[in-house]
Each structure stands twice: as structure tokens, then as C-alpha cells.
Design an enzyme around this catalytic site. Sequence first.
Site, PDB file in Angstrom:
ATOM      1  N   ARG A 196       0.852  -1.196   0.000  1.00 38.08           N
ATOM      2  CA  ARG A 196       0.000   0.000   0.000  1.00 38.08           C
ATOM      3  C   ARG A 196       0.889   1.248   0.000  1.00 38.08           C
ATOM      4  NH1 ARG A 196      -3.579  -2.632  -1.603  1.00 38.08           N
ATOM      5  NH2 ARG A 196      -5.612  -2.984  -0.659  1.00 38.08           N
ATOM      6  N   HIS A 236      -0.808   0.151  -9.752  1.00 35.08           N
ATOM      7  CA  HIS A 236      -1.533  -0.728  -8.819  1.00 35.08           C
ATOM      8  C   HIS A 236      -2.161  -1.919  -9.573  1.00 35.08           C
ATOM      9  CE1 HIS A 236      -3.799  -0.909  -4.741  1.00 35.08           C
ATOM     10  NE2 HIS A 236      -3.632  -2.123  -5.238  1.00 35.08           N
TER      11      HIS A 236
HETATM   12  P1  NAP Z   1      -2.237 -11.231   5.011  1.00 33.75           P
HETATM   13  O1  NAP Z   1      -2.496 -12.643   4.628  1.00 33.75           O
HETATM   14  O2  NAP Z   1      -3.065 -10.598   6.055  1.00 33.75           O
HETATM   15  O3  NAP Z   1      -0.696 -11.149   5.435  1.00 33.75           O
HETATM   16  C1  NAP Z   1      -0.141 -10.068   6.079  1.00 33.75           C
HETATM   17  C2  NAP Z   1       1.228 -10.441   6.599  1.00 33.75           C
HETATM   18  O4  NAP Z   1       1.859  -9.296   7.178  1.00 33.75           O
HETATM   19  C3  NAP Z   1       1.176 -11.504   7.704  1.00 33.75           C
HETATM   20  O5  NAP Z   1       2.234 -12.401   7.560  1.00 33.75           O
HETATM   21  C4  NAP Z   1       1.358 -10.679   8.990  1.00 33.75           C
HETATM   22  O6  NAP Z   1       1.954 -11.394  10.037  1.00 33.75           O
HETATM   23  C5  NAP Z   1       2.301  -9.607   8.491  1.00 33.75           C
HETATM   24  N1  NAP Z   1       2.263  -8.410   9.327  1.00 33.75           N
HETATM   25  C6  NAP Z   1       1.207  -7.615   9.605  1.00 33.75           C
HETATM   26  N2  NAP Z   1       1.570  -6.587  10.405  1.00 33.75           N
HETATM   27  C7  NAP Z   1       2.896  -6.755  10.618  1.00 33.75           C
HETATM   28  C8  NAP Z   1       3.848  -6.024  11.366  1.00 33.75           C
HETATM   29  N3  NAP Z   1       3.525  -4.921  12.051  1.00 33.75           N
HETATM   30  N4  NAP Z   1       5.127  -6.484  11.375  1.00 33.75           N
HETATM   31  C9  NAP Z   1       5.462  -7.615  10.725  1.00 33.75           C
HETATM   32  N5  NAP Z   1       4.601  -8.338   9.991  1.00 33.75           N
HETATM   33  C10 NAP Z   1       3.325  -7.919   9.943  1.00 33.75           C
HETATM   34  O7  NAP Z   1      -2.322 -10.299   3.741  1.00 33.75           O
HETATM   35  P2  NAP Z   1      -2.138 -10.696   2.208  1.00 33.75           P
HETATM   36  O8  NAP Z   1      -3.363 -11.306   1.670  1.00 33.75           O
HETATM   37  O9  NAP Z   1      -0.870 -11.448   2.063  1.00 33.75           O
HETATM   38  O10 NAP Z   1      -1.998  -9.237   1.537  1.00 33.75           O
HETATM   39  C11 NAP Z   1      -0.984  -8.342   1.947  1.00 33.75           C
HETATM   40  C12 NAP Z   1      -1.250  -6.969   1.394  1.00 33.75           C
HETATM   41  O11 NAP Z   1      -0.943  -6.924   0.011  1.00 33.75           O
HETATM   42  C13 NAP Z   1      -2.700  -6.503   1.442  1.00 33.75           C
HETATM   43  O12 NAP Z   1      -3.025  -6.004   2.723  1.00 33.75           O
HETATM   44  C14 NAP Z   1      -2.749  -5.430   0.383  1.00 33.75           C
HETATM   45  O13 NAP Z   1      -2.487  -4.184   0.976  1.00 33.75           O
HETATM   46  C15 NAP Z   1      -1.603  -5.789  -0.555  1.00 33.75           C
HETATM   47  N6  NAP Z   1      -2.066  -6.153  -1.901  1.00 33.75           N
HETATM   48  C16 NAP Z   1      -1.637  -5.414  -2.958  1.00 33.75           C
HETATM   49  C17 NAP Z   1      -2.010  -5.758  -4.228  1.00 33.75           C
HETATM   50  C18 NAP Z   1      -1.517  -4.999  -5.420  1.00 33.75           C
HETATM   51  O14 NAP Z   1      -2.014  -5.193  -6.527  1.00 33.75           O
HETATM   52  N7  NAP Z   1      -0.535  -4.161  -5.289  1.00 33.75           N
HETATM   53  C19 NAP Z   1      -2.855  -6.858  -4.442  1.00 33.75           C
HETATM   54  C20 NAP Z   1      -3.290  -7.568  -3.353  1.00 33.75           C
HETATM   55  C21 NAP Z   1      -2.885  -7.217  -2.067  1.00 33.75           C
HETATM   56  P3  NAP Z   1       1.201 -12.681  10.681  1.00 33.75           P
HETATM   57  O15 NAP Z   1       1.235 -13.731   9.625  1.00 33.75           O
HETATM   58  O16 NAP Z   1       2.022 -13.038  11.830  1.00 33.75           O
HETATM   59  O17 NAP Z   1      -0.179 -12.207  11.014  1.00 33.75           O
HETATM   60  C1  GLV Z   2      -5.283  -5.002  -4.053  1.00 34.99           C
HETATM   61  O1  GLV Z   2      -4.627  -4.054  -3.840  1.00 34.99           O
HETATM   62  C2  GLV Z   2      -5.908  -5.806  -3.049  1.00 34.99           C
HETATM   63  O2  GLV Z   2      -5.871  -5.425  -1.874  1.00 34.99           O
HETATM   64  O3  GLV Z   2      -6.474  -6.859  -3.408  1.00 34.99           O
END
Ligand code: NAP
Ligand code: GLV
Length: 308
Positions: free
Chosen positions: A223, A271
Site C-alpha cells: 500500500r 496498482h
Molecule cells: P495477510 O495474509 O493478512 O498477510 C499479512 C502479513 O503481514 C502476515 O504475515 C502478517 O503477520 C504480516 N504483518 C502484519 N503486520 C505486521 C507487522 N507490524 N510487522 C510484521 N509483519 C506484519 O495479507 P495478504 O493477503 O498477504 O496481503 C498483503 C497486502 O498486500 C494486502 O493487505 C494489500 O495491501 C496488498 N495487496 C496489494 C495488491 C496490489 O495489486 N498491489 C494486491 C493484493 C494485495 P502474521 O502472519 O504473523 O499475522
Molecule cells: C489489491 O490491492 C488488493 O488489496 O487486493
Amino acid sequence: MALLLIRQDGKTPQWLNAFKFQATHIECYDFNEPHPKEKITMALVWKQPQGLFGQYKNLKCVASMGAGVDFIFEDPSFHDDLLMTRVVDPLLITDMEEFVMAHVYAHMKGLYKYQTQQSISLWQQNPYLRKKDITVGIMGMGVLGSATAKALLTQGFNVFGWSNSKKRIDGMTTYVQEDLNLFLQQTNVLVCLLPLTPETSGILDHTLFSKLPKGAYIIHAARGPHLVSEDLIQSIDQGHLSGAAIDVFPKEPLEENDPLWQHLNIHITPHCASISSPESVVAQIIVNYNRLMSNQPLLNQVDTAKGY
Ligand code: NAP
Ligand code: GLV
């Protein structure tokens, strides 16, 4: 009961079509059209205008159209009585794996440098890196980070992970919160896949960059507010970082006069690292809509106390 779709970037018709195709029994409304507010029990949202949820007295659940939920937490009208869900989807996962992998390979093969050289008709072979030289460090080892780590491991890269809680993945070392410095010291390609929370906002700053080895490359697909862009530009200009691929920005679209656009060592995408496909995602929303109607636990429910 009815479902309300709230997004304002013109993509609602694609989502409505996917619902029409997959679930004719669900009454779906577009927020931008007249709709019966008292019927709405579930809102499917992407960067919704803030402050709306209080107008829907029978609303029970707010579902993100994507993996991230930061824009729901930021909404002052989201309250404790509402459930929150997010997307966990195989296409979203493989798209992210491929996006990160594409940038890791482009960095390793020096493709960005050759693109710059082409712009000045410069024929010059540069020394390039090999897999043994690359150590990818993934911040955020959740659904997307863990899958991306595994995909990179399969390709033969050295991979490290950092997250809140300890992860165990064969073939890689993982770190938790307090080991951040140790994680950064070993990382020469840093991938940010963290959720945006008060703890992670601004985390990609000068202090963090200074702990990476000289020449490190940044791939940021989480983000916009994670990154302090002036610090990034300064760290590259001072020769500490070699460059960055940035997919997300605090204000999107990125403004025309933003200095990030012009920087030769910064590679910008709009994005698009992974974008929810309505055809793929709608099935889990239908399941949740039915579960909500019968008071059953929801899929991919967000722990609102945890904040992501
Ligand atoms: P997720 O499954 O919730 O994973 C988040 C990870 O971050 C978990 O491993 C969590 O630790 C860790 N985390 C959270 N807060 C932390 C902190 N303060 N210090 C260290 N580690 C921390 O999320 P996801 O599905 O993988 O998605 C991640 C992010 O990608 C989304 O929130 C979104 O913003 C972004 N995204 C971007 C796109 C794009 O097109 N650019 C697309 C999709 C998603 P734990 O495992 O221990 O809880
Ligand atoms: C994209 O940024 C998502 O959060 O799926």
C-alpha cells in the site's frame, strides 16, 4: 436481504455481471444507482466513499473486493457490530507471485539498466547478477507473501521472510518482529507485502533502507503509505539503493508532477500487481452471503481486533 456494491471507478458492471452469471437469487444493487437502503445486509466495497455505512440500518457485513482492508478500517462509519471479510483467491495469489518474480528477474538480468541505455543508444554490457547473488526478503508472510516466497524458492532463489508470528517454510529462514535488523542485513531484494496498519505505515523509510546492504533493490506491492517516497529517492540518489519497483501510492492515480515518475531507477506500475477478478472472486462472496443469511461463520473473515 440484498447486496450493495460500492466502488466508483467504473468497474461495478463487471462485478454485477459476474453475480448475474453465478447467482441469480441474490438481489444486487449498484451504489451509484437508486437502491432500497433498508434491504442491504452486505456491502461489497473497494475504496468506498467514507462515512456511508451508518445509512444502512440492516447492514451486517462489509466485504472487501480485494485482499486489503485498510480502506474499511479507515472508514469512521465502520463499527464493532459489523463483520468484515477480505479476498483470498488463487488468481490473486498467482498474479502477485508472477509480478514479484518478474521484477526479481528484471533486476537480476539488469533489464531496467538496458532500457535506460537504449534511451540514449548506449551499447554497453554490464556485469549482471545470478541467483546465488540474490537474497529476497519478504516483509509480510501472509497469504500473498508466503505464496510468493514458495514460488521464488521453487525457482532457486534464496528467500527470507519477516512477519508478526513465526512461519515455518522448508528451505527458507523466517524472522519475526524483533529480528527486523537481522532480516534486513541479509536482504538485497526487499519485497513489501504487508497490510497497511498504524504499525506498518511509513515503515519503508530512510532508517529501514540504511539497514539494507548497499545496492539493494525494493519491490513495493502493498500500500502507498508504507513508503516514504522522499527517503526512497534520497537513498537511491545517494547510491545506497540501486532502484525500486513501485506499484502502489498514497494517492492513486499518481499525480503527473510526482518526482517518482521521472526517476530513472524507479519503475512504476499502476496498482496492477494483482487485481481481483470478479469471475474468480464472486463465488466466495456468494458463499458468504448465504452463510450470513443462515448465521454461519464466514470465509476469510478479518480479525478486526488485529487490524488486518
Ligand atoms: P495477510 O495474509 O493478512 O498477510 C499479512 C502479513 O503481514 C502476515 O504475515 C502478517 O503477520 C504480516 N504483518 C502484519 N503486520 C505486521 C507487522 N507490524 N510487522 C510484521 N509483519 C506484519 O495479507 P495478504 O493477503 O498477504 O496481503 C498483503 C497486502 O498486500 C494486502 O493487505 C494489500 O495491501 C496488498 N495487496 C496489494 C495488491 C496490489 O495489486 N498491489 C494486491 C493484493 C494485495 P502474521 O502472519 O504473523 O499475522
Ligand atoms: C489489491 O490491492 C488488493 O488489496 O487486493
